[in-house]
Design a protein around this motif. Structure first.
Motif, PDB file in Angstrom:
ATOM      1  N   VAL A 136      -7.320  -3.231  51.857  1.00 33.51           N
ATOM      2  CA  VAL A 136      -8.110  -2.570  50.815  1.00 33.51           C
ATOM      3  C   VAL A 136      -8.683  -3.608  49.848  1.00 33.51           C
ATOM      4  CG1 VAL A 136      -8.007  -1.008  48.827  1.00 33.51           C
ATOM      5  CG2 VAL A 136      -6.887  -0.366  50.973  1.00 33.51           C
ATOM      6  N   SER A 137      -7.845  -4.580  49.459  1.00 35.97           N
ATOM      7  CA  SER A 137      -8.298  -5.633  48.548  1.00 35.97           C
ATOM      8  C   SER A 137      -9.409  -6.466  49.193  1.00 35.97           C
ATOM      9  CB  SER A 137      -7.128  -6.545  48.163  1.00 35.97           C
ATOM     10  OG  SER A 137      -6.151  -5.821  47.444  1.00 35.97           O
ATOM     11  N   TYR A 138      -9.264  -6.743  50.487  1.00 31.66           N
ATOM     12  CA  TYR A 138     -10.291  -7.509  51.199  1.00 31.66           C
ATOM     13  C   TYR A 138     -11.619  -6.744  51.201  1.00 31.66           C
ATOM     14  CZ  TYR A 138     -12.759  -9.831  55.023  1.00 31.66           C
ATOM     15  OH  TYR A 138     -13.705 -10.487  55.765  1.00 31.66           O
ATOM     16  N   LYS A 139     -11.531  -5.440  51.451  1.00 24.30           N
ATOM     17  CA  LYS A 139     -12.732  -4.613  51.488  1.00 24.30           C
ATOM     18  C   LYS A 139     -13.436  -4.601  50.134  1.00 24.30           C
ATOM     19  CE  LYS A 139     -14.269  -0.019  52.983  1.00 24.30           C
ATOM     20  NZ  LYS A 139     -13.818   1.320  53.472  1.00 24.30           N
ATOM     21  N   LYS A 140     -12.643  -4.654  49.067  1.00 26.84           N
ATOM     22  CA  LYS A 140     -13.204  -4.656  47.712  1.00 26.84           C
ATOM     23  C   LYS A 140     -13.577  -6.064  47.239  1.00 26.84           C
ATOM     24  CE  LYS A 140     -10.645  -0.570  46.137  1.00 26.84           C
ATOM     25  NZ  LYS A 140      -9.622  -0.069  45.178  1.00 26.84           N
ATOM     26  N   SER A 141     -13.354  -7.052  48.121  1.00 27.82           N
ATOM     27  CA  SER A 141     -13.642  -8.465  47.799  1.00 27.82           C
ATOM     28  C   SER A 141     -12.783  -8.969  46.642  1.00 27.82           C
ATOM     29  CB  SER A 141     -15.138  -8.658  47.473  1.00 27.82           C
ATOM     30  OG  SER A 141     -15.932  -8.280  48.568  1.00 27.82           O
ATOM     31  N   THR A 142     -11.559  -8.452  46.525  1.00 33.92           N
ATOM     32  CA  THR A 142     -10.657  -8.888  45.451  1.00 33.92           C
ATOM     33  C   THR A 142      -9.444  -9.648  45.986  1.00 33.92           C
ATOM     34  OG1 THR A 142      -9.493  -6.754  45.512  1.00 33.92           O
ATOM     35  CG2 THR A 142     -11.323  -6.960  43.947  1.00 33.92           C
ATOM     36  N   LEU A 143      -9.406  -9.886  47.296  1.00 33.88           N
ATOM     37  CA  LEU A 143      -8.284 -10.616  47.886  1.00 33.88           C
ATOM     38  C   LEU A 143      -8.584 -12.125  47.833  1.00 33.88           C
ATOM     39  CD1 LEU A 143      -5.547 -10.188  49.319  1.00 33.88           C
ATOM     40  CD2 LEU A 143      -6.778 -10.303  51.505  1.00 33.88           C
ATOM     41  N   LYS A 184      -5.106 -16.070  50.580  1.00 37.49           N
ATOM     42  CA  LYS A 184      -4.427 -14.955  51.252  1.00 37.49           C
ATOM     43  C   LYS A 184      -5.214 -14.524  52.493  1.00 37.49           C
ATOM     44  CE  LYS A 184      -2.255 -13.132  47.050  1.00 37.49           C
ATOM     45  NZ  LYS A 184      -2.114 -11.981  46.134  1.00 37.49           N
ATOM     46  N   VAL A 185      -6.548 -14.533  52.344  1.00 35.54           N
ATOM     47  CA  VAL A 185      -7.403 -14.189  53.484  1.00 35.54           C
ATOM     48  C   VAL A 185      -7.151 -15.164  54.626  1.00 35.54           C
ATOM     49  CG1 VAL A 185      -9.784 -14.047  54.310  1.00 35.54           C
ATOM     50  CG2 VAL A 185      -9.200 -13.146  52.055  1.00 35.54           C
ATOM     51  N   LYS A 186      -7.108 -16.468  54.292  1.00 33.27           N
ATOM     52  CA  LYS A 186      -6.915 -17.496  55.310  1.00 33.27           C
ATOM     53  C   LYS A 186      -5.567 -17.333  56.012  1.00 33.27           C
ATOM     54  CE  LYS A 186      -6.848 -22.508  55.932  1.00 33.27           C
ATOM     55  NZ  LYS A 186      -6.909 -23.833  55.263  1.00 33.27           N
ATOM     56  N   CYS A 187      -4.512 -17.084  55.219  1.00 34.10           N
ATOM     57  CA  CYS A 187      -3.169 -16.927  55.806  1.00 34.10           C
ATOM     58  C   CYS A 187      -3.111 -15.764  56.786  1.00 34.10           C
ATOM     59  CB  CYS A 187      -2.143 -16.733  54.701  1.00 34.10           C
ATOM     60  SG  CYS A 187      -1.750 -18.236  53.781  1.00 34.10           S
ATOM     61  N   LEU A 188      -3.709 -14.661  56.413  1.00 31.42           N
ATOM     62  CA  LEU A 188      -3.658 -13.465  57.265  1.00 31.42           C
ATOM     63  C   LEU A 188      -4.573 -13.605  58.477  1.00 31.42           C
ATOM     64  CD1 LEU A 188      -3.501 -10.785  54.439  1.00 31.42           C
ATOM     65  CD2 LEU A 188      -1.716 -11.282  56.102  1.00 31.42           C
ATOM     66  N   GLU A 189      -5.708 -14.281  58.318  1.00 32.83           N
ATOM     67  CA  GLU A 189      -6.602 -14.469  59.463  1.00 32.83           C
ATOM     68  C   GLU A 189      -5.997 -15.436  60.474  1.00 32.83           C
ATOM     69  OE1 GLU A 189     -10.439 -15.453  57.840  1.00 32.83           O
ATOM     70  OE2 GLU A 189     -10.990 -13.323  57.658  1.00 32.83           O
ATOM     71  N   GLU A 190      -5.147 -16.353  59.990  1.00 34.67           N
ATOM     72  CA  GLU A 190      -4.415 -17.227  60.913  1.00 34.67           C
ATOM     73  C   GLU A 190      -3.491 -16.415  61.810  1.00 34.67           C
ATOM     74  OE1 GLU A 190      -2.436 -19.944  58.340  1.00 34.67           O
ATOM     75  OE2 GLU A 190      -4.176 -21.291  58.127  1.00 34.67           O
ATOM     76  N   ARG A 191      -3.125 -15.246  61.360  1.00 33.45           N
ATOM     77  CA  ARG A 191      -2.262 -14.348  62.136  1.00 33.45           C
ATOM     78  C   ARG A 191      -3.081 -13.275  62.852  1.00 33.45           C
ATOM     79  NH1 ARG A 191       0.081 -16.748  58.154  1.00 33.45           N
ATOM     80  NH2 ARG A 191       2.323 -17.224  58.178  1.00 33.45           N
ATOM     81  N   ASN A 192      -4.405 -13.538  62.910  1.00 31.89           N
ATOM     82  CA  ASN A 192      -5.351 -12.671  63.646  1.00 31.89           C
ATOM     83  C   ASN A 192      -5.411 -11.240  63.113  1.00 31.89           C
ATOM     84  OD1 ASN A 192      -6.097 -14.729  65.552  1.00 31.89           O
ATOM     85  ND2 ASN A 192      -4.127 -14.375  66.571  1.00 31.89           N
ATOM     86  N   ILE A 193      -5.344 -11.075  61.788  1.00 30.16           N
ATOM     87  CA  ILE A 193      -5.448  -9.728  61.233  1.00 30.16           C
ATOM     88  C   ILE A 193      -6.845  -9.159  61.459  1.00 30.16           C
ATOM     89  CG2 ILE A 193      -6.196 -10.462  58.922  1.00 30.16           C
ATOM     90  CD1 ILE A 193      -4.424  -8.169  57.801  1.00 30.16           C
ATOM     91  N   ALA A 194      -6.908  -7.898  61.775  1.00 26.85           N
ATOM     92  CA  ALA A 194      -8.198  -7.181  61.852  1.00 26.85           C
ATOM     93  C   ALA A 194      -8.377  -6.460  60.524  1.00 26.85           C
ATOM     94  CB  ALA A 194      -8.176  -6.195  63.010  1.00 26.85           C
ATOM     95  N   TRP A 195      -9.460  -6.774  59.826  1.00 27.79           N
ATOM     96  CA  TRP A 195      -9.653  -6.162  58.509  1.00 27.79           C
ATOM     97  C   TRP A 195     -10.083  -4.700  58.626  1.00 27.79           C
ATOM     98  CZ3 TRP A 195      -7.272  -8.793  55.087  1.00 27.79           C
ATOM     99  CH2 TRP A 195      -7.217 -10.182  55.131  1.00 27.79           C
TER     100      TRP A 195
END
Length: 760
Positions: A590-597, A601-612
């Motif tokens: 939700v924070s990513y969608k609102k551009s508030t993350l 944190k974005v980098k850490c989660l994308e390293e784990r292949n998160i789908a937003w």
């Protein structure tokens, strides 16, 4: 037994005595105006020394019963053991402590109301040896789940029944002159023209506009309400007018004065009775109306009065302004103009636009004609239907049916949902399999109720299937009930409920933690806040862990469960670490969608292949399964039929749902582009075929029959499955039935006529 009853009531009374002797109870179900009350009076006259209780819903009906005794040369004083009471008084001590030998329940269908039903049951329980006589014109409570009070209170002790049509056909009641006048048709035409103008250009739209043009021309040539009143109303006539509320009554004062002026008549005299008015004032209004012999028309307006059991002397007819979908209310109002002792032919002016409620006047006329035919009687001119609006009505209805479902169509869907789910708490985004946005419709009914714009009859219908006008309150009430049960069972407080607690299938701990979070953000709902504070909640949250601590817990959970980060549902809890892993991931998305993350944190989660976007992730995962299947089996996406599965994944049904969404213009562009890359055919006939075949199979299973036993005229779940099977047979004979349909029908055991083996 000397009697002053009319022949039909004399026969009914004889049957009543037989039923009372056999069952101890008897009911008479005759239409309004046929003199049912005389049967009760005769019973009292024949048993003057027995303790007798007469109960009714209103004082007016009780007064009418007392006046009826005059026809037998009697008064109330002649019966020392007679007691009368309205149903509201059923719990009075004097009634509780009195034993009655005989009890009359007039308008007994009203005993189906919760409070009145309780009081009546209490009296019947205290008088188990008493004989019970019930009188009603309309025992079925249409707006109360079709509850049949005759069956509930009297079962097989109904002594005599008669319909309104039968009473008129046998000349027990006079046939009316029924005058249809939809004076708001002009507004209806404008409303539907606006709707049609919003449709995309098509031949159907042109036809609808042409129909509306015809309706406008038709309307100009019809008689106005003023002209109809001048032509049919007696110069000094008296009419009862039913209104839904005081505001509507006041508005109709002005309307009728204008119509009388346009008709060249003198200003009418107005009287009114209302449930909100003092009973003495109501009685005075009725008395003044009855004795008024002055020149000009007289109108007695009624707001929630006179609907049942009361007859006003000297009435020439009724004027219907109250729009109603209830056949009970409609016939009760009509009954005010009918009486078996009146030598006038009653007039009914229908100004209520009741054609939208099923053309009740027209339907009554058609049923009357059919009954005469059944009885072998010639059609006479007693029942006169003045219906100059038939063509106009047909034109408007053709537009209505083409532009939207009726309110009752939506109600039918809501009732099916209620019967299936056990409540009417329909999610706002809920869409049924046919694309009907039932959630939106339920929401609109709540809004209409909130602003006071929901029609009373429609509100009663919704109430009958468990409508809750604030769905959040209903859900909160259920959740609080579960919380209280948990606290009581575990002898603890709300603050002792751990975040991992699940109780009776409800994630209780997570719910409380979520509320604490919203409290800290000042976004908590006030009723929830108050409910928790009443139970002594301590709002302070536990120490907030850092992002990296939570990330470590996430990694541990993934390693322990072997799950992909995107396979973790939003409700999952790592009980070992007391970590709401699903909720934590959701807040990050939700924070990513609102551009508030934050970027780290974005980098850490994308390293784990998160789908937003999990919806996109799910779509491409499923599409990838289909691509691999097609490649492996050497087929195209168009060869994956409705029933096709890839493991546990219903690939065919999934593709079918996408086709339906595409046809309705609701499929996201990125999805439609992916399908078009694979040269998909968007035809939804395949979807309809499998849905209909499922209905056929359910019919066979329910009735324990073979598919070949389904006859041509068989209809099930509102689908003409017999005709559908016949059409498939015809297509097969012509060689145009798709192979997959032929294969599926054969698999279901269907034998095509061209392939039947003739007996030797």
């Amino acid at each position: 037994m000397e009697t002053k009853l009319f022949k039909h009531n004399e026969e009914a009374y004889r049957k009543v005595l037989e039923k009372l002797s056999e069952k101890g109870r008897a009911a008479v179900v005759h239409p309004t105006g046929t003199g049912k009350m005389f049967i009760a009076a005769q019973w009292l006259v024949d048993n003057p020394s027995e303790s007798f209780l007469f109960m009714a819903p209103t004082y007016e009906i009780i007064d009418q019963f007392k006046n009826t005794l005059a026809a037998f040369g009697k008064t109330e004083d002649d019966f020392p053991f007679l007691r009368t009471a309205i149903y509201d008084q059923g719990k009075k001590e004097v009634l509780k402590n009195t034993h009655f030998d005989k009890i009359v329940l007039d308008e007994f269908h009203r005993c189906g109301a919760p409070v009145w039903g309780e009081t009546v049951n209490s009296i019947l329980e205290n008088n188990k040896t008493a004989e019970i006589l019930g009188l009603s014109a309309t025992p079925v409570r249409v707006l109360d789940n079709q509850k049949d009070m005759a069956d509930i209170l009297f079962k097989d002790a109904v002594a005599s029944t008669m319909t309104l049509e039968e009473a008129m056909a046998e000349e027990i009641l006079p046939c009316p002159i029924y005058i249809c006048s939809q004076f708001t048709c002009k507004d209806e035409i404008v409303k539907y023209r606006n709707k049609v103008n919003k449709l995309v250009q098509s031949a159907e739209k042109s036809q609808l506009l042409e129909n509306l043009d015809k309706a406008s021309k038709e309307l100009k040539g019809l008689k106005t309400p003023a002209e109809l009143i001048k032509e049919y109303a007696p110069k000094n006539g008296k009419f009862i007018i039913f209104c839904e509320d005081t505001d509507a009554m006041i508005a109709r004062f002005d309307i009728l004065e204008v119509w009388c002026e346009e008709a060249g008549l003198s200003k009418p005299k107005l009287f009114c009775v209302s449930a909100a008015q003092d009973e003495k004032d109501n009685q005075a209004a009725i008395a003044n109306f009855e004795k008024d012999k002055s020149e000009g028309l007289k109108f007695l307006f009624s707001v929630n009065k006179l609907n049942e059991g009361v007859h006003i002397n000297g009435v020439d007819g009724v004027m219907m302004f109250r729009h109603t979908f209830s056949p009970i209310l409609y016939r009760q109002q009509l009954g005010r103009a009918l009486t078996c002792v009146n030598d006038k032919q009653p007039l009914v002016f229908d100004f209520a636009d009741n054609y939208q409620a099923g053309n009740q006047g027209v339907a009554l006329y058609e049923e009357y004609k059919d009954l005469l035919t059944e009885k072998g009687k010639k059609l006479n001119s007693n029942f006169q239907l003045v219906d100059q609006f038939k063509n106009l009505r047909d034109l408007i209805e053709s537009v209505d049916l083409s532009t939207q479902q009726t309110w009752h169509d939506w109600f039918k869907l809501a009732k099916e949902y209620y019967q299936r789910e056990g409540d009417l708490l329909v999610p706002r985004k809920y869409v049924d399999k046919n694309g009907n946005r039932l959630g939106n419709w339920i929401g609109s009914q709540r809004t209409l109720n909130k602003i006071g714009a929901l029609d009373d009859e429609r509100k009663k219908l919704l109430d009958s299937i468990g409508m809750v006008y604030d769905s959040r309150l209903a859900k909160l009430k259920d959740k609080i009930k579960v919380l209280d049960m948990y606290i009581k069972e575990n002898k603890c407080t709300i603050n002792d409920v751990a975040g991992s607690v699940e109780y009776k299938g409800f994630k209780l701990g997570k719910w409380i933690e979520s509320a604490k979070s919203r409290k800290e953000q000042s976004t908590i709902w006030k009723p929830l806040l108050e409910a928790f504070e009443e139970r002594g909640i301590v709002w302070s949250k536990k120490r907030e862990t850092s992002f990296y601590d939570d990330l470590k817990k996430l990694d541990e959970y993934i390693a322990r469960t072997g799950k992909n980060i995107n396979e973790i549902s939003r409700t999952e809890v790592d009980k070992e670490n007391n970590f709401n892993v699903g909720l934590w991931l959701r807040t990050k998305r939700v924070s990513y969608k609102k551009s508030t993350l934050e970027d780290y944190k974005v980098k850490c989660l994308e390293e784990r292949n998160i789908a937003w976007d999990l919806k996109k992730y799910d779509f491409y995962n499923r599409l990838n399964l289909i691509d691999n299947e097609c490649k492996e089996k050497g087929i195209t996406i168009n060869e994956i039929v409705y029933t096709y599965k890839i493991g546990d994944f219903p690939a065919g049904a999934w593709i079918a749902d996408k086709k339906v969404l595409y046809k309705k213009g609701k499929l996201p562009d990125y999805q439609s582009k992916e399908f078009e890359k694979r040269q998909i055919r968007w035809d939804t006939n395949e979807v309809l075929f499998y849905e209909t075949l499922d209905i056929v199979k359910r019919k066979c299973k329910e009735d324990h029959i073979n598919i070949n036993d389904i006859g041509y005229n068989c209809c099930y779940e509102d689908v003409a499955i017999g005709k559908w099977l016949s059409k498939k047979n015809t297509l097969n004979t012509a060689g145009t039935l798709p192979n997959y349909q032929k294969k599926e029908l054969k698999s279901a055991g269907y034998i095509f006529r061209s392939e039947e083996v003739s007996p030797r």
